[in-house]
Write a protein that holds these residues in place. Structure first.
Motif, short mmCIF file in Angstrom:
data_model
loop_
_atom_site.label_atom_id
_atom_site.label_comp_id
_atom_site.label_asym_id
_atom_site.label_seq_id
_atom_site.Cartn_x
_atom_site.Cartn_y
_atom_site.Cartn_z
N PHE A 1 19.31 -7.27 12.24
CA PHE A 1 18.27 -7.73 11.32
C PHE A 1 17.09 -8.31 12.10
O PHE A 1 15.93 -8.09 11.75
N GLY A 2 17.40 -9.05 13.17
CA GLY A 2 16.34 -9.63 14.01
C GLY A 2 15.46 -8.54 14.61
O GLY A 2 14.23 -8.66 14.61
N GLY A 3 16.09 -7.47 15.09
CA GLY A 3 15.33 -6.35 15.66
C GLY A 3 14.42 -5.71 14.63
O GLY A 3 13.25 -5.41 14.91
N LEU A 4 14.95 -5.51 13.42
CA LEU A 4 14.13 -4.90 12.36
C LEU A 4 12.96 -5.80 11.97
O LEU A 4 11.84 -5.34 11.78
N LEU A 5 13.25 -7.10 11.88
CA LEU A 5 12.18 -8.03 11.49
C LEU A 5 11.08 -8.07 12.55
O LEU A 5 9.89 -8.08 12.21
N VAL A 6 11.48 -8.06 13.83
CA VAL A 6 10.47 -8.03 14.91
C VAL A 6 9.64 -6.76 14.81
O VAL A 6 8.42 -6.78 14.97
N LYS A 7 10.30 -5.63 14.52
CA LYS A 7 9.57 -4.36 14.41
C LYS A 7 8.52 -4.43 13.30
O LYS A 7 7.35 -4.11 13.52
N TYR A 8 8.93 -4.86 12.12
CA TYR A 8 8.00 -4.86 10.99
C TYR A 8 6.90 -5.92 11.16
O TYR A 8 5.74 -5.66 10.83
N LEU A 9 7.26 -7.08 11.70
CA LEU A 9 6.25 -8.10 11.92
C LEU A 9 5.25 -7.65 12.98
O LEU A 9 4.04 -7.91 12.87
N SER A 10 5.75 -6.94 14.02
CA SER A 10 4.85 -6.40 15.05
C SER A 10 3.88 -5.40 14.43
O SER A 10 2.69 -5.40 14.74
N MET A 11 4.41 -4.54 13.56
CA MET A 11 3.54 -3.53 12.92
C MET A 11 2.43 -4.21 12.14
O MET A 11 1.25 -3.83 12.24
N LEU A 12 2.79 -5.23 11.37
CA LEU A 12 1.78 -5.93 10.57
C LEU A 12 0.77 -6.63 11.47
O LEU A 12 -0.43 -6.64 11.17
N PHE A 13 1.24 -7.18 12.58
CA PHE A 13 0.33 -7.82 13.54
C PHE A 13 -0.66 -6.79 14.09
O PHE A 13 -1.86 -7.04 14.13
N TYR A 14 -0.15 -5.62 14.49
CA TYR A 14 -1.04 -4.59 15.05
C TYR A 14 -2.01 -4.07 13.99
O TYR A 14 -3.17 -3.78 14.29
N TYR A 15 -1.56 -3.92 12.75
CA TYR A 15 -2.47 -3.48 11.70
C TYR A 15 -3.59 -4.50 11.50
O TYR A 15 -4.74 -4.14 11.31
N ARG A 16 -3.22 -5.77 11.50
CA ARG A 16 -4.21 -6.81 11.26
C ARG A 16 -5.15 -6.96 12.45
O ARG A 16 -6.29 -7.33 12.30
N ARG A 17 -4.63 -6.69 13.66
CA ARG A 17 -5.46 -6.85 14.86
C ARG A 17 -6.35 -5.63 15.07
O ARG A 17 -7.19 -5.62 15.94
N ASP A 18 -6.12 -4.60 14.26
CA ASP A 18 -6.94 -3.39 14.35
C ASP A 18 -6.87 -2.70 15.69
O ASP A 18 -7.87 -2.58 16.39
N ILE A 19 -5.70 -2.25 16.07
CA ILE A 19 -5.66 -1.47 17.32
C ILE A 19 -6.02 -0.03 17.00
O ILE A 19 -5.87 0.40 15.88
N MET B 1 -4.24 -7.62 -2.72
CA MET B 1 -3.80 -7.80 -1.33
C MET B 1 -3.64 -6.46 -0.61
O MET B 1 -3.96 -6.32 0.56
N PHE B 2 -3.11 -5.44 -1.36
CA PHE B 2 -2.85 -4.15 -0.72
C PHE B 2 -3.94 -3.12 -1.00
O PHE B 2 -3.79 -1.95 -0.66
N LYS B 3 -5.04 -3.57 -1.62
CA LYS B 3 -6.06 -2.62 -2.04
C LYS B 3 -6.67 -1.87 -0.86
O LYS B 3 -6.91 -0.68 -0.92
N ASN B 4 -6.94 -2.60 0.22
CA ASN B 4 -7.60 -1.98 1.36
C ASN B 4 -6.65 -1.66 2.49
O ASN B 4 -7.05 -1.63 3.66
N THR B 5 -5.41 -1.44 2.18
CA THR B 5 -4.44 -1.13 3.23
C THR B 5 -4.00 0.33 3.11
O THR B 5 -4.01 0.90 2.02
N SER B 6 -3.61 0.89 4.25
CA SER B 6 -3.13 2.27 4.24
C SER B 6 -1.71 2.31 3.67
O SER B 6 -1.05 1.28 3.54
N MET B 7 -1.27 3.53 3.34
CA MET B 7 0.07 3.64 2.77
C MET B 7 1.14 3.16 3.75
O MET B 7 2.12 2.53 3.36
N MET B 8 0.92 3.43 5.04
CA MET B 8 1.92 3.02 6.02
C MET B 8 1.99 1.50 6.16
O MET B 8 3.05 0.94 6.42
#
Lengths: 77, 156
Positions: free
Chosen positions: B138-156, B1-8
């Motif tokens: 906790f809600g703020g942190l979860l939104v931050k991390y979920l947003s990051m994963l969304f942006y990584y997957r959307r390839d910005i 799952m993490f093979k093709n992902t960056s360290m960040m």
């Protein structure tokens, strides 16, 4: 008056240059220009427009003019 | 799952998991069978300290593991990671701000109309307030991390 939506998209020939001239892998190119392999993949796929600095570094890596690597497509979205 | 992902991106998945673990731990400590339990100030401060220590220990361990796992990589973070992190941090900030504002306005409304029990927000004791504020954080942190994963997957 609502702002006019500006069209345009930056395209590039990194993949062609990478394979034709140097046979660099994406990871190797990334290491040379200071980017991760995932960023090079995103740039090649046209999903991420790099900063001017990174774009110039990539062009310099291939020893070509900036315009030979990056083009602007005014009709793209 | 993490093979093709960056360290960040790997770090983002880890931080998301850590946040969920700490959140579940916090909820399990605060909530009893009858809802939010009442703690003495000393016990409440101790829970707060334990939450902070748990966060620090898990995050430091996680980063050390990632650095070891990615030691062969020359570049671990670049401009795209910073862009994604910045955009996601903004989303997390707005979520936190919105949560705090909603919390305060609900408290104001409850004071204005004490019999209405508009949202029945727990704000009677110090534990209630701590619980509500931690949930917002906790809600703020979860939104931050979920947003990051969304942006990584959307390839910005």
């Amino acid at each position: 008056m609502p702002p006019r939506k500006v069209k345009g998209r930056v395209t590039n020939k990194i993949k062609e240059l990478r394979l034709a001239h140097t046979s660099l892998t994406q990871a190797e190119l990334g290491a040379r220009v200071g980017a991760t392999r995932q960023t090079i993949i995103a740039i090649e796929a046209g999903k991420y427009a790099p900063s001017m600095e990174l774009a110039f570094r990539i062009a310099r890596e291939f020893d070509v003019m900036f315009e030979e690597v990056f083009q602007f497509d005014p009709s793209g979205s | 799952m993490f093979k093709n992902t960056s360290m960040m991106e790997q770090k983002t998945w880890g931080s998301l998991a850590i946040t969920l673990v700490v959140c579940v731990y916090f909820i399990s400590r605060i909530l009893g069978a009858d809802g939010i339990m009442d703690f003495s100030p000393a016990a409440l401060i101790w829970i707060y300290i334990k939450i902070v220590i748990l966060f620090i220990v898990l995050e430091v361990g996680h980063v050390i593991y990632l650095l070891w796992r990615n030691k062969s990589k020359d570049i671990t973070e670049d401009e795209r990671d910073q862009l994604i992190s910045g955009k996601a941090a903004r989303n997390g900030f707005w979520m936190t701000l919105l949560g705090i504002e909603a919390f305060l306005f609900t408290m104001i409304l409850q004071k204005m109309y004490p019999d209405a029990r508009i949202l029945n927000l727990p704000a009677e004791t110090a534990t209630d307030l701590t619980f509500s504020l931690f949930m917002v954080l906790f809600g703020g942190l979860l939104v931050k991390y979920l947003s990051m994963l969304f942006y990584y997957r959307r390839d910005i």
